[in-house]
Motif scaffolding. Sequence first.
Motif, mmCIF file in Angstrom:
data_model
loop_
_atom_site.group_PDB
_atom_site.id
_atom_site.type_symbol
_atom_site.label_atom_id
_atom_site.label_comp_id
_atom_site.label_asym_id
_atom_site.label_seq_id
_atom_site.Cartn_x
_atom_site.Cartn_y
_atom_site.Cartn_z
ATOM 1 N N GLN A 75 23.877 47.219 11.852
ATOM 2 C CA GLN A 75 25.347 46.152 11.494
ATOM 3 C C GLN A 75 24.626 45.797 9.935
ATOM 4 N N CYS A 76 22.971 44.878 10.026
ATOM 5 C CA CYS A 76 22.502 43.897 8.668
ATOM 6 C C CYS A 76 22.178 44.276 8.006
ATOM 7 N N VAL A 77 21.843 45.877 8.405
ATOM 8 C CA VAL A 77 21.950 47.233 7.059
ATOM 9 C C VAL A 77 22.884 47.376 6.351
ATOM 10 N N GLU A 78 23.899 47.080 7.093
ATOM 11 C CA GLU A 78 25.760 47.331 6.272
ATOM 12 C C GLU A 78 25.805 46.211 5.264
ATOM 13 N N GLN A 79 25.092 44.978 6.374
ATOM 14 C CA GLN A 79 25.270 43.564 5.247
ATOM 15 C C GLN A 79 24.574 43.284 4.369
ATOM 16 N N GLY A 80 23.933 44.167 4.382
ATOM 17 C CA GLY A 80 22.323 43.952 2.748
ATOM 18 C C GLY A 80 21.875 42.984 3.299
ATOM 19 N N LEU A 81 21.209 43.154 4.477
ATOM 20 C CA LEU A 81 19.853 41.507 4.664
ATOM 21 C C LEU A 81 18.810 42.894 5.575
ATOM 22 N N ALA A 82 19.129 44.077 5.379
ATOM 23 C CA ALA A 82 18.155 44.954 5.747
ATOM 24 C C ALA A 82 17.876 45.856 4.786
ATOM 25 N N HIS A 83 16.491 47.004 4.755
ATOM 26 C CA HIS A 83 17.214 48.427 4.790
ATOM 27 C C HIS A 83 16.277 49.104 5.108
ATOM 28 N N PRO A 84 16.274 50.136 5.817
ATOM 29 C CA PRO A 84 15.201 51.399 6.616
ATOM 30 C C PRO A 84 14.232 51.360 6.106
ATOM 31 N N GLU A 85 13.802 51.601 4.557
ATOM 32 C CA GLU A 85 12.586 52.116 3.592
ATOM 33 C C GLU A 85 12.446 50.588 3.709
ATOM 34 N N GLU A 86 12.455 49.714 3.291
ATOM 35 C CA GLU A 86 12.128 48.299 3.897
ATOM 36 C C GLU A 86 10.372 48.232 4.424
ATOM 37 N N GLY A 87 9.414 47.385 3.711
ATOM 38 C CA GLY A 87 8.865 46.833 4.562
ATOM 39 C C GLY A 87 8.648 45.809 5.571
ATOM 40 N N LEU A 88 7.707 45.436 6.290
ATOM 41 C CA LEU A 88 8.571 43.960 7.660
ATOM 42 C C LEU A 88 7.923 42.942 6.525
ATOM 43 N N GLU A 89 7.120 42.734 5.058
ATOM 44 C CA GLU A 89 6.147 41.359 5.351
ATOM 45 C C GLU A 89 7.336 40.494 5.119
ATOM 46 N N LYS A 90 8.367 40.517 4.731
ATOM 47 C CA LYS A 90 9.182 39.584 4.286
ATOM 48 C C LYS A 90 10.279 38.950 6.215
ATOM 49 N N LEU A 91 10.362 39.600 7.257
ATOM 50 C CA LEU A 91 11.664 39.974 8.159
ATOM 51 C C LEU A 91 10.291 39.488 8.747
ATOM 52 N N LEU A 92 9.395 40.274 9.331
ATOM 53 C CA LEU A 92 8.522 39.787 10.722
ATOM 54 C C LEU A 92 6.947 40.311 9.993
ATOM 55 N N PRO A 93 6.794 39.335 9.279
ATOM 56 C CA PRO A 93 5.146 39.888 8.991
ATOM 57 C C PRO A 93 4.025 39.794 10.088
ATOM 58 N N GLU A 94 4.311 38.986 11.010
ATOM 59 C CA GLU A 94 3.433 39.443 12.634
ATOM 60 C C GLU A 94 3.682 41.210 13.374
ATOM 61 N N VAL A 95 4.451 41.704 12.193
ATOM 62 C CA VAL A 95 4.264 43.305 12.983
ATOM 63 C C VAL A 95 3.693 43.972 11.221
ATOM 64 N N ALA A 96 3.959 42.866 10.527
ATOM 65 C CA ALA A 96 3.824 43.386 9.016
ATOM 66 C C ALA A 96 2.051 43.913 8.732
ATOM 67 N N GLY A 97 1.496 42.918 9.223
ATOM 68 C CA GLY A 97 -0.094 42.570 9.190
ATOM 69 C C GLY A 97 -0.709 42.638 10.490
ATOM 70 N N LEU A 98 -0.392 43.920 10.724
ATOM 71 C CA LEU A 98 -1.280 44.474 12.066
ATOM 72 C C LEU A 98 -1.867 45.785 11.462
ATOM 73 N N LYS A 99 -2.904 46.130 12.170
ATOM 74 C CA LYS A 99 -4.165 47.053 12.184
ATOM 75 C C LYS A 99 -4.232 48.346 12.806
ATOM 76 N N VAL A 100 -5.047 48.976 12.829
ATOM 77 C CA VAL A 100 -5.335 50.544 13.615
ATOM 78 C C VAL A 100 -6.155 50.169 14.657
ATOM 79 N N LEU A 101 -5.779 50.237 15.216
ATOM 80 C CA LEU A 101 -7.263 50.204 16.136
ATOM 81 C C LEU A 101 -7.651 51.979 17.103
#
Length: 411
Positions: A75-101
């Motif tokens: 629904q957020c995608v439909e409202q133009g608030l997010a996009h499936p192909e977008e990275g998470l730097e803006k909306l979830l920087p906590e996850v965007a900054g994770l590294k691979v263990l």
Amino acid sequence: MEEIDNTFREAVADGRIHGAVLLAKDLTGKVDISRSYGVRSLREEDPEKRPPMTSDTPMRFASCSKLLTSIMVLQCVEQGLAHPEEGLEKLLPEVAGLKVLTGFDDAGNPIEREPKSPVLLKHLLSHSSGLCYTLTYPLLHQYRKWQGLALEQDYDNLDQNFKYPLLFDPGTSFAYGPNIDWCSRLIERASGLSAEDFLQKYIVEPLGIGSDNMTFELQKHPDMQARRADMTFRGDGVFRPQSKDPDAGTLQYRDESYWYKDIQPHGGQGIYTTPESYMKVMWSILSNDGKLLKPETRELLFKRALTPEAEKGFDDYCEQFKAFVPGVPVPVEIKHSHSLGGMLTLEDCDGDRWRREGNLSWSGLPNIIWNIDDKAGICSIWAFHLKPWGDPICVELGTKFEKAAFLMLKE
């Protein structure tokens, strides 16, 4: 359904289950099932005082929350608030900054590297981000110990429960993990609404469900608290896949706050609702009525979102962790994929007699299983609210019901 009714009533009478709710509905009108059996709590010692299980009994839907949260993200995608192909730097920087263990050094410190590609929103919705629940991964056991935190999600916030590294590069494999849990925070940041307010505005209100029947905030709804199911345990409620007698154990009530405690919204497990309210969501999707999603967005729920490499990872996951496959009761040898809303079966499970190719499904810890079959035109849910997960008695009974509902389409 007479045979199913007799089977479930006998299972209640002989103490194999305490209660259950069964719902199914199809597009032709041949199937419209709503059945409830037994009681919703064993708290009272006197059986006569135990309240009945009903289709409007509130339960914590655990991982069945994932479909609801995934719909809200779309629904957020439909409202133009997010996009499936977008990275998470803006909306979830906590996850965007994770590294691979990758392991640990001789001093016991984690060895991490930068991921080869960013985590995209579609990776969260399809469990291909590299985030994994800790239960089945020894590397994460060691990392949680290094963090000084409990292995299980015993905390009331996302950061303590799920702030740990990825185990593979985003998009390259599949692992069941806290992806959708993080999505509740993404919804809040994208929309400016709390996850609860978004749920109420865009799912509860359009379907006429009512906040006393679907919420992240059980403690704010006294009526819902009064009607809710207690958790019933078989034995100690711990699933032991290697047990020679997994059916053993007397049914009992035990107070466990997870099933009624409000915490920071966890989109992957934190919604309280009723089976009949959940059915309204599934029916909206199956009937394509447009109340929740536009037709073109709805299609994303039935479209494969994994790469061939990640689909192989999903099949490998199901083979490796047979006891924890989220697509119960689909046979493990059936090929799998994942859409932006749940597991997809890539083959008919039993010709035209059961789940068909492209069936969308998922499950929840207290033996709650749902499926939406777009090809067959039917949706169903069975809910026991009983631990342990994957309880063989619940799975056997629920599968019998589900297959009976599918066979009614052929009558």
